[in-house]
Design a protein around this motif. Sequence first.
Motif, PDB file in Angstrom:
ATOM      1  N   GLU A  28       0.834  -1.203   0.000  1.00 17.20           N
ATOM      2  CA  GLU A  28       0.000   0.000   0.000  1.00 17.20           C
ATOM      3  C   GLU A  28       0.872   1.258   0.000  1.00 17.20           C
ATOM      4  N   TRP A  29       1.995   1.213   0.701  1.00 18.04           N
ATOM      5  CA  TRP A  29       2.902   2.355   0.785  1.00 18.04           C
ATOM      6  C   TRP A  29       3.531   2.663  -0.568  1.00 18.04           C
ATOM      7  N   GLU A  30       3.738   1.641  -1.400  1.00 18.18           N
ATOM      8  CA  GLU A  30       4.347   1.852  -2.717  1.00 18.18           C
ATOM      9  C   GLU A  30       3.515   2.778  -3.594  1.00 18.18           C
ATOM     10  N   THR A  31       2.209   2.771  -3.435  1.00 10.45           N
ATOM     11  CA  THR A  31       1.339   3.613  -4.265  1.00 10.45           C
ATOM     12  C   THR A  31       0.718   4.766  -3.480  1.00 10.45           C
ATOM     13  N   HIS A  32       1.121   4.931  -2.229  1.00 11.46           N
ATOM     14  CA  HIS A  32       0.537   5.973  -1.379  1.00 11.46           C
ATOM     15  C   HIS A  32       1.007   7.358  -1.834  1.00 11.46           C
ATOM     16  N   PRO A  33       0.119   8.344  -1.915  1.00 11.16           N
ATOM     17  CA  PRO A  33       0.521   9.672  -2.407  1.00 11.16           C
ATOM     18  C   PRO A  33       1.517  10.399  -1.506  1.00 11.16           C
ATOM     19  N   HIS A  34       1.603  10.065  -0.223  1.00  8.80           N
ATOM     20  CA  HIS A  34       2.556  10.733   0.661  1.00  8.80           C
ATOM     21  C   HIS A  34       3.929  10.083   0.650  1.00  8.80           C
ATOM     22  N   PRO A  36       7.425   9.659  -0.588  1.00 10.04           N
ATOM     23  CA  PRO A  36       8.258  10.568  -1.387  1.00 10.04           C
ATOM     24  C   PRO A  36       8.839   9.919  -2.629  1.00 10.04           C
ATOM     25  N   ASP A  37       8.842   8.592  -2.704  1.00 11.46           N
ATOM     26  CA  ASP A  37       9.381   7.907  -3.875  1.00 11.46           C
ATOM     27  C   ASP A  37       8.361   7.744  -4.990  1.00 11.46           C
ATOM     28  N   VAL A  38       7.087   8.017  -4.721  1.00  6.82           N
ATOM     29  CA  VAL A  38       6.049   7.882  -5.741  1.00  6.82           C
ATOM     30  C   VAL A  38       6.142   9.072  -6.689  1.00  6.82           C
ATOM     31  N   GLY A  39       6.066   8.814  -7.977  1.00  9.37           N
ATOM     32  CA  GLY A  39       6.068   9.888  -8.957  1.00  9.37           C
ATOM     33  C   GLY A  39       7.438  10.374  -9.361  1.00  9.37           C
ATOM     34  N   ARG A  40       8.459   9.591  -9.094  1.00 14.27           N
ATOM     35  CA  ARG A  40       9.804  10.003  -9.506  1.00 14.27           C
ATOM     36  C   ARG A  40      10.134   9.428 -10.870  1.00 14.27           C
TER      37      ARG A  40
END
Length: 74
Positions: A28-34, A36-40
């Motif tokens: 769940e953390w891998e796709t969580h918006p908060h 910081p590694d998401v969207g890099r």
Amino acid sequence: MPRREEERERPSSLRYCVFCQRYMSVDEWETHPHNPDVGRGLGRRLRRVLVTALLVLMAVAIAFGYLLSVLRPN
């Protein structure tokens, strides 16, 4: 931030979000918006390149304007 007692009760496979104030699984953390590694991906890198190019162009324009003002006869 979680208290140390809470951390001892939780398995290390859970991640804590300081904004949501809750624990979640690693998946769940891998796709969580908060996270910081998401969207890099490519979009973030492209944005950084564009901002850098814009700053360089602004610096060149300021330097060119200053050079023109110095060389222009009064």
